[in-house]
Write a protein that holds these residues in place. Structure first.
Motif, PDB file in Angstrom:
ATOM      1  N   GLN A  23       0.836  -1.197   0.000  1.00 29.94           N
ATOM      2  CA  GLN A  23       0.000   0.000   0.000  1.00 29.94           C
ATOM      3  C   GLN A  23       0.875   1.254   0.000  1.00 29.94           C
ATOM      4  O   GLN A  23       0.605   2.212  -0.740  1.00 29.94           O
ATOM      5  N   ALA A  24       1.922   1.271   0.790  1.00 27.92           N
ATOM      6  CA  ALA A  24       2.824   2.422   0.840  1.00 27.92           C
ATOM      7  C   ALA A  24       3.502   2.633  -0.515  1.00 27.92           C
ATOM      8  O   ALA A  24       3.669   3.778  -0.959  1.00 27.92           O
ATOM      9  N   ARG A  26       2.245   1.835  -3.449  1.00 24.89           N
ATOM     10  CA  ARG A  26       1.227   2.398  -4.352  1.00 24.89           C
ATOM     11  C   ARG A  26       1.030   3.881  -4.095  1.00 24.89           C
ATOM     12  O   ARG A  26       0.956   4.688  -5.029  1.00 24.89           O
ATOM     13  N   TYR A  27       0.961   4.258  -2.819  1.00 25.18           N
ATOM     14  CA  TYR A  27       0.821   5.680  -2.488  1.00 25.18           C
ATOM     15  C   TYR A  27       2.022   6.478  -2.988  1.00 25.18           C
ATOM     16  O   TYR A  27       1.875   7.597  -3.468  1.00 25.18           O
ATOM     17  N   ASP A  30       1.782   7.391  -6.638  1.00 25.26           N
ATOM     18  CA  ASP A  30       0.664   8.249  -7.017  1.00 25.26           C
ATOM     19  C   ASP A  30       1.135   9.698  -7.181  1.00 25.26           C
ATOM     20  O   ASP A  30       1.696  10.276  -6.251  1.00 25.26           O
ATOM     21  N   THR A  33      -0.006  12.122  -4.408  1.00 28.12           N
ATOM     22  CA  THR A  33       0.719  11.971  -3.152  1.00 28.12           C
ATOM     23  C   THR A  33       2.095  12.614  -3.265  1.00 28.12           C
ATOM     24  O   THR A  33       2.553  13.281  -2.339  1.00 28.12           O
ATOM     25  N   GLN A  34       2.748  12.442  -4.399  1.00 29.32           N
ATOM     26  CA  GLN A  34       4.056  13.054  -4.602  1.00 29.32           C
ATOM     27  C   GLN A  34       3.956  14.574  -4.532  1.00 29.32           C
ATOM     28  O   GLN A  34       4.815  15.233  -3.937  1.00 29.32           O
TER      29      GLN A  34
END
Length: 51
Positions: A23-24, A26-27, A30, A33-34
């Motif tokens: 999950q981390a 994938r984030y 994104d 998120t960046q």
């Protein structure tokens, strides 16, 4: 008594730890998120000032 690093290693090798790592990752890929992270770092460094 296990050290903190031992407990972290044990958790990251568990099924729940692997799910959280995925999950981390994938984030982290994104673009939204960046952008949030870049904005936060800019504010912490004093790069963006509010009026």
């Amino acid at each position: 008594m296990p050290t903190l690093m031992d407990r972290i290693r044990r958790f990251t090798s568990s099924p729940q730890g692997r799910r959280m790592r995925g999950q981390a990752e994938r984030y982290a890929r994104d673009p939204r998120t960046q952008a949030k992270v870049r904005g936060l770092l800019a504010r912490l460094r004093g790069g963006r000032r509010r009026h």
